[in-house]
Design a protein around this motif. Sequence first.
Motif, mmCIF file in Angstrom:
data_model
loop_
_atom_site.group_PDB
_atom_site.id
_atom_site.type_symbol
_atom_site.label_atom_id
_atom_site.label_comp_id
_atom_site.label_asym_id
_atom_site.label_seq_id
_atom_site.Cartn_x
_atom_site.Cartn_y
_atom_site.Cartn_z
ATOM 1 N N GLU A 196 0.929 -1.153 0.097
ATOM 2 C CA GLU A 196 -0.070 0.084 0.093
ATOM 3 C C GLU A 196 0.899 1.388 0.273
ATOM 4 N N GLN A 197 0.226 2.416 -0.405
ATOM 5 C CA GLN A 197 0.966 3.657 -0.387
ATOM 6 C C GLN A 197 2.316 3.598 -1.042
ATOM 7 N N LEU A 198 2.505 3.657 -2.275
ATOM 8 C CA LEU A 198 3.672 3.310 -3.195
ATOM 9 C C LEU A 198 4.704 4.578 -3.184
ATOM 10 N N ASP A 199 3.868 5.837 -2.800
ATOM 11 C CA ASP A 199 4.934 7.056 -2.889
ATOM 12 C C ASP A 199 5.883 6.642 -1.644
ATOM 13 N N GLY A 200 7.130 7.076 -2.158
ATOM 14 C CA GLY A 200 8.341 6.810 -1.297
ATOM 15 C C GLY A 200 8.751 5.524 -1.037
ATOM 16 N N PHE A 201 8.326 4.474 -2.162
ATOM 17 C CA PHE A 201 8.840 3.110 -1.823
ATOM 18 C C PHE A 201 10.156 3.032 -1.976
ATOM 19 N N ASP A 202 10.929 2.272 -0.828
ATOM 20 C CA ASP A 202 12.484 2.344 -1.044
ATOM 21 C C ASP A 202 12.930 0.725 -0.788
ATOM 22 N N LEU A 203 14.218 0.539 -0.805
ATOM 23 C CA LEU A 203 14.625 -0.887 -0.844
ATOM 24 C C LEU A 203 14.258 -1.476 0.276
ATOM 25 N N LEU A 204 14.390 -0.640 1.521
ATOM 26 C CA LEU A 204 14.013 -1.651 2.863
ATOM 27 C C LEU A 204 12.522 -2.112 2.704
ATOM 28 N N ARG A 205 11.473 -1.215 2.429
ATOM 29 C CA ARG A 205 10.076 -1.790 2.069
ATOM 30 C C ARG A 205 10.177 -2.945 1.072
ATOM 31 N N ALA A 206 10.925 -2.766 0.198
ATOM 32 C CA ALA A 206 10.805 -3.848 -0.795
ATOM 33 C C ALA A 206 11.455 -5.243 -0.190
ATOM 34 N N GLN A 207 12.508 -5.227 0.564
ATOM 35 C CA GLN A 207 13.037 -6.398 1.392
ATOM 36 C C GLN A 207 12.196 -6.787 2.284
ATOM 37 N N ARG A 208 11.470 -5.845 3.165
ATOM 38 C CA ARG A 208 10.460 -6.436 3.983
ATOM 39 C C ARG A 208 9.312 -6.687 3.305
ATOM 40 N N THR A 209 9.089 -6.770 2.100
ATOM 41 C CA THR A 209 7.893 -7.337 1.417
ATOM 42 C C THR A 209 8.351 -8.852 1.041
ATOM 43 N N ILE A 210 9.490 -8.800 0.273
ATOM 44 C CA ILE A 210 9.878 -9.939 -0.452
ATOM 45 C C ILE A 210 10.429 -11.142 0.589
ATOM 46 N N THR A 211 11.293 -10.735 1.400
ATOM 47 C CA THR A 211 11.984 -11.715 2.462
ATOM 48 C C THR A 211 10.861 -12.804 3.101
ATOM 49 N N PRO A 212 9.682 -12.442 3.699
ATOM 50 C CA PRO A 212 8.807 -12.923 4.415
ATOM 51 C C PRO A 212 8.275 -13.981 3.328
ATOM 52 N N LEU A 213 7.926 -13.514 2.102
ATOM 53 C CA LEU A 213 7.188 -14.597 1.115
ATOM 54 C C LEU A 213 8.187 -15.456 0.720
ATOM 55 N N PHE A 214 9.514 -15.028 0.455
ATOM 56 C CA PHE A 214 10.188 -16.132 0.336
ATOM 57 C C PHE A 214 10.517 -17.100 1.284
ATOM 58 N N ALA A 215 10.420 -16.631 2.496
ATOM 59 C CA ALA A 215 10.656 -17.673 3.638
ATOM 60 C C ALA A 215 9.694 -18.388 3.792
ATOM 61 N N LYS A 216 8.314 -18.347 3.072
ATOM 62 C CA LYS A 216 7.114 -19.219 3.430
ATOM 63 C C LYS A 216 7.162 -20.143 2.303
ATOM 64 N N LEU A 217 8.040 -20.161 1.184
ATOM 65 C CA LEU A 217 7.865 -21.060 0.276
ATOM 66 C C LEU A 217 8.693 -22.070 0.649
ATOM 67 N N PRO A 218 8.420 -23.588 0.257
ATOM 68 C CA PRO A 218 9.257 -24.613 0.510
ATOM 69 C C PRO A 218 10.845 -24.455 0.064
ATOM 70 N N GLN A 219 11.682 -24.987 1.018
ATOM 71 C CA GLN A 219 12.903 -24.552 0.939
ATOM 72 C C GLN A 219 13.452 -25.422 -0.200
ATOM 73 N N ALA A 220 12.889 -26.492 -0.515
ATOM 74 C CA ALA A 220 13.568 -27.312 -1.992
ATOM 75 C C ALA A 220 13.364 -26.403 -3.103
ATOM 76 N N ASN A 221 14.006 -26.664 -4.203
ATOM 77 C CA ASN A 221 13.634 -26.076 -5.613
ATOM 78 C C ASN A 221 13.613 -24.731 -5.562
ATOM 79 N N HIS A 222 14.310 -24.096 -4.658
ATOM 80 C CA HIS A 222 14.334 -22.355 -4.725
ATOM 81 C C HIS A 222 14.630 -21.880 -6.130
ATOM 82 N N GLN A 223 15.416 -22.741 -6.739
ATOM 83 C CA GLN A 223 15.734 -22.141 -8.342
ATOM 84 C C GLN A 223 14.456 -22.086 -9.104
ATOM 85 N N HIS A 224 13.352 -22.664 -8.671
ATOM 86 C CA HIS A 224 12.163 -22.647 -9.695
ATOM 87 C C HIS A 224 11.043 -21.693 -9.103
#
Length: 385
Positions: A96-124
């Motif tokens: 939400e609220q895209l104005d001022g979106f920065d790398l820290l917010r991007a990392q806080r978005t992506i890192t939890p999503l990545f962590a919830k995926l099964p650890q096998a086959n991360h290349q896929h």
Amino acid sequence: MTAVYHALSRQHDASLAVAELAAQLPLAQISIVLFFCSSRYDLKQLAAAFSERFSDTQLVGCTTAGEISREGYEAGSVCAIGFHHAYFSCQAQVIEQLDGFDLLRAQRTITPLFAKLPQANHQHILALTLLDGLSSQEEVVLLQLETALGRIPHFGGSAGDNNQLRRTHVFFQKQFYSNAAVVILLQTALPFQVFSGHHLVPRAEKFVVTAASADYRTVYEIDAEPAATVYSRLVGCDPEHLTATVFALHPLAVKIGQEYYVRSIQRVNADGSLTFYCALGLGAVLTAMDNTPMLPALAALFADCEKTVGPPLFTLGCDCVLRRQELAERGLLAEASAFYHENQVIGFSTYGEHHEGVHLNQTFTGVMFGQPSIDTIEMEIPCDR
């Protein structure tokens, strides 16, 4: 076992449309449902119906400038894709609220999503972004997300509103959002190829932006003259006759490295300025582009993807609205629809496309998935539902 399920409703009533979609999808077997809907629907009613019918299913989507179903181009419909949880593990999040979106917010978005995926086959893994197409924030948001994603292939599209240019929406779980984006990570053992292509070639004419507001994507002067005056002279019509069809048939582009990136015109303004779908800054050099035949270029793009994935299962496509307008002007919509049907394309007409962190115009951008094989079935992604 089917890896993906497709659904389509042309019902005008939001509740009936969602009920028809739900009847076509085996929700208990689905990791996530992705939908594309006309902005002509009552979005409050549509959201309420989705909340009722899809309450236990991950659900994301956006409004469009036209839909692409199994049968080709659509208008005033809602189409959906259900990803079977045996072949896809999916995680999504709204920004939400895209104005001022920065790398820290991007990392806080992506890192939890990545962590919830099964650890096998991360290349896929691949990433899909849907973004408010009138937010004027694509360049900043996509760049930061691309940095956070690292080597994960990334594509997507900007939401539309049937060429009204008033308000566009993305959807996450139970509601529609403006000034927002949705990020989806899809993990799969299926072969896939993320791609982007167009059918445009450079001409000799070049121009320099001499007055502009990058924040508002508006160019006031080109070569020290009113922007609309210069562009009208290029295309051979009066400024008052500039339309979306003219913009589609006479695109402009900037050259970055060895590649040309189209910067499509959205509208002409009363003061003679031009507003674009992508940001343009002072000093940008614009090159006039010519349109070559679109469908042969698209067929060549698909053939190239098939060299990587083998026989295709389906293609998820983000198709610029100006391509659709060009096809309509040339009387080729039916032929394009037949091509999409034959090649199992599902997607939507966009106000801009996303590819590896770059905001694009007048492209067909997406991902082609290959057919499951015996080896693929043995590599099924464990369900994390």
